[in-house]
Design a protein around this motif. Sequence first.
Motif, PDB file in Angstrom:
ATOM      1  N   SER A 151      -0.269   2.343  -2.950  1.00  0.00           N
ATOM      2  CA  SER A 151      -0.788   2.211  -1.575  1.00  0.00           C
ATOM      3  C   SER A 151      -0.888   0.750  -1.157  1.00  0.00           C
ATOM      4  O   SER A 151      -0.540   0.389  -0.027  1.00  0.00           O
ATOM      5  CB  SER A 151      -2.155   2.890  -1.460  1.00  0.00           C
ATOM      6  N   LEU A 202       1.326  -1.912   2.051  1.00  0.00           N
ATOM      7  CA  LEU A 202       0.650  -2.563   3.174  1.00  0.00           C
ATOM      8  C   LEU A 202       1.583  -3.560   3.861  1.00  0.00           C
ATOM      9  O   LEU A 202       2.342  -4.267   3.198  1.00  0.00           O
ATOM     10  CB  LEU A 202      -0.598  -3.304   2.682  1.00  0.00           C
ATOM     11  N   ARG A 253      -6.935  -5.458   5.628  1.00  0.00           N
ATOM     12  CA  ARG A 253      -6.115  -4.272   5.335  1.00  0.00           C
ATOM     13  C   ARG A 253      -6.273  -3.831   3.881  1.00  0.00           C
ATOM     14  O   ARG A 253      -6.278  -2.619   3.598  1.00  0.00           O
ATOM     15  CB  ARG A 253      -4.652  -4.546   5.668  1.00  0.00           C
ATOM     16  N   CYS A 274      -7.670  -0.171   2.946  1.00  0.00           N
ATOM     17  CA  CYS A 274      -6.847   0.707   2.112  1.00  0.00           C
ATOM     18  C   CYS A 274      -7.646   1.247   0.930  1.00  0.00           C
ATOM     19  O   CYS A 274      -7.573   2.437   0.616  1.00  0.00           O
ATOM     20  CB  CYS A 274      -5.619  -0.061   1.610  1.00  0.00           C
TER      21      CYS A 274
END
Length: 242
Positions: free
Chosen positions: A57, A61, A73, A77
Amino acid sequence: MAIAGPWRSAARTHSGKVRTRNEDAFLARPEQGLWVVADGMGGHQAGDIASQMIVASLAELPVHGDFDDRLIRIRQCLHWLNRRLGQELTVSAGRHDNIIGSTVVALLAEENRAACVWAGDSRCYLWRGQRLYQLSRDHSLQQQLIDEQQMNARQAQAHPGAHALTRAVGAAEQLTLEVLELEVFSGDAFLLCSDGLYQGLSSDALGHALNHAVPETALKRLFDDALRGAARDNLTAVVIRG
Protein backbone atom coordinates in the motif's frame (compact mmCIF):
# COMPACT_ATOMS: atom_id res chain seq x y z
CA MET A 1 26.20 21.17 5.53
CA ALA A 2 22.80 19.73 4.55
CA ILE A 3 22.58 17.40 1.56
CA ALA A 4 20.08 16.65 -1.18
CA GLY A 5 20.66 13.00 -2.14
CA PRO A 6 20.74 11.04 -4.35
CA TRP A 7 19.89 8.32 -1.88
CA ARG A 8 21.57 4.92 -1.85
CA SER A 9 20.18 1.96 0.03
CA ALA A 10 20.36 -1.79 0.47
CA ALA A 11 17.67 -4.06 1.94
CA ARG A 12 17.40 -7.70 2.92
CA THR A 13 15.16 -10.08 4.83
CA HIS A 14 15.86 -13.56 6.18
CA SER A 15 13.64 -16.05 8.01
CA GLY A 16 16.32 -16.67 10.66
CA LYS A 17 17.42 -20.04 12.05
CA VAL A 18 14.22 -21.17 13.76
CA ARG A 19 11.08 -19.97 11.96
CA THR A 20 10.01 -21.49 8.66
CA ARG A 21 7.80 -18.56 7.69
CA ASN A 22 9.02 -15.01 7.23
CA GLU A 23 6.43 -12.50 8.43
CA ASP A 24 8.68 -9.49 7.77
CA ALA A 25 8.47 -7.30 4.68
CA PHE A 26 10.37 -4.27 3.41
CA LEU A 27 10.17 -1.51 0.83
CA ALA A 28 13.23 0.26 -0.59
CA ARG A 29 12.56 3.09 -3.04
CA PRO A 30 15.67 5.30 -2.93
CA GLU A 31 14.56 7.16 -6.06
CA GLN A 32 11.42 8.22 -4.15
CA GLY A 33 13.09 8.70 -0.78
CA LEU A 34 10.89 6.09 0.91
CA TRP A 35 11.83 2.99 2.90
CA VAL A 36 9.70 0.74 5.11
CA VAL A 37 10.10 -2.29 7.39
CA ALA A 38 7.02 -4.16 8.63
CA ASP A 39 7.01 -7.13 11.01
CA GLY A 40 3.85 -9.24 11.14
CA MET A 41 2.77 -9.92 14.70
CA GLY A 42 4.20 -13.28 15.69
CA GLY A 43 1.75 -15.88 16.94
CA HIS A 44 -1.22 -14.24 15.24
CA GLN A 45 -3.01 -15.31 12.10
CA ALA A 46 -1.82 -13.83 8.83
CA GLY A 47 1.01 -11.69 10.18
CA ASP A 48 2.76 -12.06 6.85
CA ILE A 49 -0.34 -10.81 5.03
CA ALA A 50 -0.46 -7.71 7.24
CA SER A 51 3.19 -6.81 6.68
CA GLN A 52 2.93 -7.36 2.93
CA MET A 53 -0.21 -5.23 2.76
CA ILE A 54 1.54 -2.36 4.51
CA VAL A 55 4.50 -2.47 2.15
CA ALA A 56 2.35 -2.83 -0.98
CA SER A 57 0.00 0.00 0.00
CA LEU A 58 2.81 2.43 0.82
CA ALA A 59 4.53 1.52 -2.46
CA GLU A 60 1.45 2.65 -4.38
CA LEU A 61 1.28 6.13 -2.85
CA PRO A 62 1.71 9.00 -5.33
CA VAL A 63 5.04 10.80 -5.12
CA HIS A 64 3.86 14.23 -6.30
CA GLY A 65 3.53 17.12 -3.89
CA ASP A 66 5.95 18.42 -1.32
CA PHE A 67 7.47 16.61 1.65
CA ASP A 68 4.65 17.52 4.01
CA ASP A 69 2.00 16.28 1.55
CA ARG A 70 3.78 12.95 1.19
CA LEU A 71 4.12 12.56 4.96
CA ILE A 72 0.40 13.16 5.40
CA ARG A 73 -0.38 10.51 2.76
CA ILE A 74 1.82 7.96 4.54
CA ARG A 75 0.00 8.53 7.81
CA GLN A 76 -3.43 8.43 6.14
CA CYS A 77 -2.53 5.18 4.40
CA LEU A 78 -1.48 3.52 7.67
CA HIS A 79 -4.69 4.63 9.40
CA TRP A 80 -6.71 3.23 6.48
CA LEU A 81 -4.82 -0.06 6.73
CA ASN A 82 -5.46 -0.18 10.47
CA ARG A 83 -9.19 0.01 9.86
CA ARG A 84 -9.05 -2.57 7.08
CA LEU A 85 -6.95 -5.04 9.03
CA GLY A 86 -9.03 -4.56 12.16
CA GLN A 87 -12.41 -4.97 10.47
CA GLU A 88 -12.60 -6.40 6.97
CA LEU A 89 -9.95 -9.10 7.12
CA THR A 90 -10.81 -10.31 10.60
CA VAL A 91 -14.50 -10.56 9.77
CA SER A 92 -13.93 -12.16 6.37
CA ALA A 93 -11.73 -14.78 7.98
CA GLY A 94 -14.54 -15.57 10.39
CA ARG A 95 -12.20 -15.18 13.34
CA HIS A 96 -13.46 -12.36 15.50
CA ASP A 97 -11.02 -13.18 18.31
CA ASN A 98 -7.84 -12.99 16.26
CA ILE A 99 -5.73 -9.95 15.47
CA ILE A 100 -4.19 -9.47 12.04
CA GLY A 101 -1.49 -6.91 12.59
CA SER A 102 2.03 -5.72 11.99
CA THR A 103 4.57 -3.24 13.26
CA VAL A 104 5.72 -0.58 10.83
CA VAL A 105 8.63 1.84 10.63
CA ALA A 106 8.94 4.12 7.61
CA LEU A 107 11.52 6.71 6.63
CA LEU A 108 10.70 9.52 4.21
CA ALA A 109 13.59 11.67 3.01
CA GLU A 110 13.81 14.59 0.61
CA GLU A 111 16.76 16.96 0.22
CA ASN A 112 17.75 17.91 3.77
CA ARG A 113 14.57 16.69 5.50
CA ALA A 114 13.64 13.29 6.87
CA ALA A 115 10.77 11.90 8.90
CA CYS A 116 10.45 8.61 10.71
CA VAL A 117 6.92 7.23 11.22
CA TRP A 118 6.31 4.14 13.32
CA ALA A 119 4.04 1.94 15.41
CA GLY A 120 5.40 -1.06 17.29
CA ASP A 121 8.96 -2.16 18.02
CA SER A 122 10.60 -2.13 14.60
CA ARG A 123 13.26 0.56 14.85
CA CYS A 124 14.90 3.47 13.07
CA TYR A 125 18.52 4.27 13.92
CA LEU A 126 20.71 7.17 12.83
CA TRP A 127 24.50 6.89 12.50
CA ARG A 128 25.97 10.40 12.68
CA GLY A 129 29.44 11.60 13.65
CA GLN A 130 30.55 8.13 14.78
CA ARG A 131 27.59 7.89 17.16
CA LEU A 132 24.48 5.70 17.01
CA TYR A 133 21.11 7.23 17.87
CA GLN A 134 17.89 5.27 18.24
CA LEU A 135 15.34 7.64 16.70
CA SER A 136 12.27 5.50 17.34
CA ARG A 137 11.04 4.45 20.76
CA ASP A 138 9.56 0.97 21.08
CA HIS A 139 5.82 0.68 21.57
CA SER A 140 6.16 -2.36 23.82
CA LEU A 141 5.36 -3.39 27.37
CA GLN A 142 9.10 -3.46 28.09
CA GLN A 143 9.49 0.21 27.15
CA GLN A 144 6.31 1.09 29.03
CA LEU A 145 7.69 -0.52 32.20
CA ILE A 146 10.88 1.51 31.80
CA ASP A 147 8.97 4.76 31.22
CA GLU A 148 6.19 4.35 33.79
CA GLN A 149 7.53 1.99 36.46
CA GLN A 150 11.11 3.32 36.53
CA MET A 151 12.46 -0.16 35.84
CA ASN A 152 15.88 -0.49 34.26
CA ALA A 153 16.23 -2.29 30.93
CA ARG A 154 17.28 -5.58 32.55
CA GLN A 155 14.36 -5.62 34.99
CA ALA A 156 11.86 -4.77 32.26
CA GLN A 157 13.26 -7.42 29.93
CA ALA A 158 12.76 -10.05 32.64
CA HIS A 159 9.03 -9.31 32.78
CA PRO A 160 7.05 -12.27 31.33
CA GLY A 161 5.21 -10.08 28.81
CA ALA A 162 8.10 -7.76 28.00
CA HIS A 163 7.91 -8.21 24.23
CA ALA A 164 4.16 -7.62 24.00
CA LEU A 165 3.36 -4.69 21.73
CA THR A 166 1.38 -1.69 22.92
CA ARG A 167 0.85 -0.37 19.37
CA ALA A 168 0.73 -1.95 15.91
CA VAL A 169 -1.19 -1.53 12.66
CA GLY A 170 -4.36 -3.62 12.98
CA ALA A 171 -4.02 -4.23 16.73
CA ALA A 172 -6.61 -1.74 17.99
CA GLU A 173 -9.55 0.29 16.73
CA GLN A 174 -7.52 3.49 16.95
CA LEU A 175 -3.96 3.63 15.65
CA THR A 176 -1.59 6.15 17.21
CA LEU A 177 1.46 6.76 15.06
CA GLU A 178 4.61 8.41 16.31
CA VAL A 179 6.47 10.79 13.99
CA LEU A 180 9.94 12.28 14.33
CA GLU A 181 11.23 14.86 11.85
CA LEU A 182 14.88 15.82 11.54
CA GLU A 183 17.43 17.56 9.35
CA VAL A 184 19.76 15.35 7.31
CA PHE A 185 23.50 16.03 7.03
CA SER A 186 26.33 14.74 4.89
CA GLY A 187 27.60 11.40 6.17
CA ASP A 188 24.34 10.40 7.87
CA ALA A 189 23.28 6.78 7.62
CA PHE A 190 19.92 5.33 8.64
CA LEU A 191 18.97 1.80 9.62
CA LEU A 192 15.40 0.47 9.62
CA CYS A 193 15.09 -3.01 11.12
CA SER A 194 12.77 -5.52 12.72
CA ASP A 195 13.28 -6.63 16.32
CA GLY A 196 14.70 -9.95 15.17
CA LEU A 197 17.77 -8.12 13.91
CA TYR A 198 18.52 -5.67 16.70
CA GLN A 199 17.75 -8.07 19.55
CA GLY A 200 20.74 -10.18 18.57
CA LEU A 201 23.19 -7.29 18.12
CA SER A 202 24.80 -4.80 20.47
CA SER A 203 24.82 -1.06 19.78
CA ASP A 204 28.53 -1.35 19.05
CA ALA A 205 27.86 -4.03 16.42
CA LEU A 206 25.20 -1.85 14.79
CA GLY A 207 27.54 1.12 14.76
CA HIS A 208 30.49 -0.82 13.33
CA ALA A 209 28.28 -2.05 10.49
CA LEU A 210 26.81 1.38 9.72
CA ASN A 211 30.28 2.91 9.66
CA HIS A 212 30.78 1.25 6.26
CA ALA A 213 30.18 3.86 3.57
CA VAL A 214 28.59 1.39 1.12
CA PRO A 215 25.05 0.33 2.15
CA GLU A 216 25.49 -3.20 0.73
CA THR A 217 28.64 -3.71 2.80
CA ALA A 218 26.96 -2.43 5.95
CA LEU A 219 23.97 -4.70 5.34
CA LYS A 220 26.18 -7.76 4.83
CA ARG A 221 27.99 -7.04 8.09
CA LEU A 222 24.66 -6.76 9.96
CA PHE A 223 23.36 -10.08 8.65
CA ASP A 224 26.67 -11.89 9.10
CA ASP A 225 26.75 -10.77 12.73
CA ALA A 226 23.07 -11.57 13.37
CA LEU A 227 23.24 -15.03 11.78
CA ARG A 228 26.25 -15.93 13.89
CA GLY A 229 23.90 -15.63 16.85
CA ALA A 230 20.70 -17.50 17.69
CA ALA A 231 18.57 -15.67 15.07
CA ARG A 232 15.36 -17.05 16.56
CA ASP A 233 13.18 -14.52 14.77
CA ASN A 234 12.91 -13.18 11.23
CA LEU A 235 15.60 -10.63 10.34
CA THR A 236 15.00 -7.56 8.18
CA ALA A 237 17.11 -4.46 7.66
CA VAL A 238 17.33 -1.49 5.31
CA VAL A 239 20.47 0.67 5.30
CA ILE A 240 20.16 4.16 3.77
CA ARG A 241 22.80 6.77 2.93
CA GLY A 242 22.47 10.17 1.33
